[in-house]
Design a protein around this motif. Structure first.
Motif, PDB file in Angstrom:
ATOM      1  N   SER A  96       0.846  -1.190   0.000  1.00 37.45           N
ATOM      2  CA  SER A  96       0.000   0.000   0.000  1.00 37.45           C
ATOM      3  C   SER A  96       0.882   1.241   0.000  1.00 37.45           C
ATOM      4  O   SER A  96       1.843   1.319   0.771  1.00 37.45           O
ATOM      5  N   LEU A  97       0.550   2.213  -0.851  1.00 39.89           N
ATOM      6  CA  LEU A  97       1.285   3.474  -0.886  1.00 39.89           C
ATOM      7  C   LEU A  97       0.548   4.571  -0.133  1.00 39.89           C
ATOM      8  O   LEU A  97       1.142   5.304   0.659  1.00 39.89           O
ATOM      9  N   ASP A  98      -0.727   4.713  -0.427  1.00 37.04           N
ATOM     10  CA  ASP A  98      -1.544   5.663   0.321  1.00 37.04           C
ATOM     11  C   ASP A  98      -2.961   5.123   0.426  1.00 37.04           C
ATOM     12  O   ASP A  98      -3.333   4.169  -0.261  1.00 37.04           O
ATOM     13  N   HIS A  99      -3.746   5.719   1.304  1.00 38.12           N
ATOM     14  CA  HIS A  99      -5.061   5.165   1.636  1.00 38.12           C
ATOM     15  C   HIS A  99      -5.950   6.302   2.108  1.00 38.12           C
ATOM     16  O   HIS A  99      -5.537   7.108   2.951  1.00 38.12           O
ATOM     17  N   ALA A 100      -7.143   6.376   1.562  1.00 34.79           N
ATOM     18  CA  ALA A 100      -8.094   7.406   1.977  1.00 34.79           C
ATOM     19  C   ALA A 100      -9.450   6.762   2.243  1.00 34.79           C
ATOM     20  O   ALA A 100      -9.871   5.863   1.506  1.00 34.79           O
ATOM     21  N   LEU A 101     -10.110   7.211   3.292  1.00 38.38           N
ATOM     22  CA  LEU A 101     -11.419   6.686   3.685  1.00 38.38           C
ATOM     23  C   LEU A 101     -12.339   7.834   4.039  1.00 38.38           C
ATOM     24  O   LEU A 101     -11.937   8.779   4.730  1.00 38.38           O
ATOM     25  N   TRP A 102     -13.573   7.741   3.564  1.00 35.47           N
ATOM     26  CA  TRP A 102     -14.612   8.694   3.966  1.00 35.47           C
ATOM     27  C   TRP A 102     -15.741   7.898   4.602  1.00 35.47           C
ATOM     28  O   TRP A 102     -16.253   6.940   4.007  1.00 35.47           O
ATOM     29  N   PHE A 103     -16.140   8.263   5.787  1.00 29.90           N
ATOM     30  CA  PHE A 103     -17.214   7.582   6.515  1.00 29.90           C
ATOM     31  C   PHE A 103     -18.483   8.421   6.389  1.00 29.90           C
ATOM     32  O   PHE A 103     -18.525   9.573   6.806  1.00 29.90           O
ATOM     33  N   HIS A 104     -19.513   7.820   5.791  1.00 30.58           N
ATOM     34  CA  HIS A 104     -20.712   8.577   5.454  1.00 30.58           C
ATOM     35  C   HIS A 104     -21.814   8.467   6.498  1.00 30.58           C
ATOM     36  O   HIS A 104     -22.511   9.448   6.785  1.00 30.58           O
ATOM     37  N   ARG A 105     -21.983   7.266   7.057  1.00 27.54           N
ATOM     38  CA  ARG A 105     -23.110   7.014   7.952  1.00 27.54           C
ATOM     39  C   ARG A 105     -22.708   6.018   9.036  1.00 27.54           C
ATOM     40  O   ARG A 105     -21.760   5.257   8.847  1.00 27.54           O
ATOM     41  N   PRO A 106     -23.413   6.017  10.155  1.00 33.18           N
ATOM     42  CA  PRO A 106     -23.064   5.085  11.244  1.00 33.18           C
ATOM     43  C   PRO A 106     -23.197   3.628  10.811  1.00 33.18           C
ATOM     44  O   PRO A 106     -23.985   3.279   9.932  1.00 33.18           O
ATOM     45  N   PHE A 107     -22.435   2.761  11.447  1.00 35.12           N
ATOM     46  CA  PHE A 107     -22.451   1.334  11.135  1.00 35.12           C
ATOM     47  C   PHE A 107     -21.847   0.580  12.314  1.00 35.12           C
ATOM     48  O   PHE A 107     -21.254   1.169  13.229  1.00 35.12           O
ATOM     49  N   ARG A 108     -21.995  -0.735  12.270  1.00 40.55           N
ATOM     50  CA  ARG A 108     -21.304  -1.623  13.191  1.00 40.55           C
ATOM     51  C   ARG A 108     -20.403  -2.550  12.384  1.00 40.55           C
ATOM     52  O   ARG A 108     -20.865  -3.193  11.424  1.00 40.55           O
ATOM     53  N   ALA A 109     -19.141  -2.638  12.769  1.00 34.65           N
ATOM     54  CA  ALA A 109     -18.201  -3.489  12.050  1.00 34.65           C
ATOM     55  C   ALA A 109     -18.378  -4.962  12.382  1.00 34.65           C
ATOM     56  O   ALA A 109     -17.791  -5.818  11.707  1.00 34.65           O
ATOM     57  N   ASP A 110     -19.194  -5.280  13.412  1.00 32.16           N
ATOM     58  CA  ASP A 110     -19.471  -6.686  13.715  1.00 32.16           C
ATOM     59  C   ASP A 110     -20.772  -7.153  13.077  1.00 32.16           C
ATOM     60  O   ASP A 110     -21.277  -8.225  13.414  1.00 32.16           O
TER      61      ASP A 110
END
Length: 301
Positions: free
Chosen positions: A244-258
């Motif tokens: 991986s060279l670079d990484h971008a994330l945008w979080f739009h709405r609530p969630f549960r990762a489980d």
């Protein structure tokens, strides 16, 4: 999923088995950084790690460090990161947080991860108070539900030794919707998209920042698969190296990762030994929860 990612995702425990709550708890522990001074935190790698620190781990830990300097009512909405040097899993990682700005609605943090006196990773993260605004989202692709799909171990049948996934404990349950690239590489079918259901394999605490950090960890696992599938190569099976060279994330709405989320990724372009991958993440009910973009180094030897 690079060879490094597979080992990191399965290397949190050496007791055997197929994952579950106690393996997930080890991931939660990995993300629980030690505060050693104001704005300075220390993290470690799993005891059974590959030769480099998994990118999703350092990104998740850096986001934990940033989040611990921000009021709880401000949720992270984006992060932008660069992988500068390979991390050494044998020594702790020091995370230094710079409190760039605390505004009325937004908070900005910069984190540098340091080992052996040198920066190995940098992250900028932005947090925001919840507020009303315009709403729209593209629909989730029509795909089969995760329960109807083979497990990762079942998908890897016949490739166990080279893929290093059989009988290894994993904190994440991963189910490929389409044939994974280690299958399509020999079939002649080269899809331009990769679709995977994921979830933490157990129950996570009710901590919004932790769920965001687990998703950040997961987002680095399969993102480059669409690129590899287009070129008929795969980690461990062909002479291909990647990072991986670079990484971008945008979080739009609530969630549960489980809870199950769909990771739908594509590979729009590759050149100069670099590949760009994009991903959209959806919760089980079709809610668009996050968007990912990454550029990866891919060298075919």
């Amino acid at each position: 999923m690079t060879e490094l990612a597979r080992q990191a995702a399965s290397g949190l425990d050496a007791d055997g088995g197929h994952g579950g709550q106690h393996v997930l708890d080890r991931l939660v522990g990995l993300l629980d950084l030690e505060r050693i001074e104001e704005n300075i935190y220390r993290g470690v790698s799993p005891p059974h790690s590959p030769t480099r620190v998994f990118g999703g781990q350092v990104a998740g830990q850096a986001l934990v460090a940033a989040g611990r300097t921000v009021p709880a009512e401000r949720g992270v909405h984006s992060l932008h990161a660069y992988f500068i040097r390979p991390g050494d899993p044998q020594v702790p990682i020091i995370y230094e947080v710079d409190r760039i700005r605390d505004g009325r609605s937004f908070t900005t943090r910069r984190v540098v991860a340091v080992q052996h006196g040198k920066a190995i990773f940098s992250l900028s993260a932005s947090f925001q108070v919840a507020e009303p605004g315009v709403e729209h989202a593209q629909p989730m692709p029509d795909v089969p539900g995760p329960e109807s799909l083979p497990t990762l171990a079942e998908r890897a049948a016949g490739y166990e030794r080279k893929l290093n996934v059989a009988n290894q404990p994993r904190p994440l349950d991963v189910r490929y919707v389409n044939d994974p690239p280690w299958v399509t590489r020999s079939s002649g079918d080269r899809p331009s998209r990769n679709q995977v259901w994921m979830r933490a394999d157990g129950r996570l605490p009710d901590d919004e920042l932790l769920h965001v950090c687990v998703l950040t960890y997961a987002s680095d696992l399969t993102l480059l698969d669409a690129t590899l599938a287009r070129h008929g190569v795969y980690w461990g099976l062909d002479q291909v190296l990647g990072a991986s060279l670079d990484h971008a994330l945008w979080f739009h709405r609530p969630f549960r990762a489980d809870e199950w989320f769909l990771y739908d990724s594509a590979a729009p372009t590759a050149s100069n030994a670099r590949a760009l991958a994009t991903g959209e993440l959806y919760s089980r009910d079709g809610t668009h929860i996050a968007t990912v973009v990454q550029e990866g180094l891919i060298r075919v030897l």
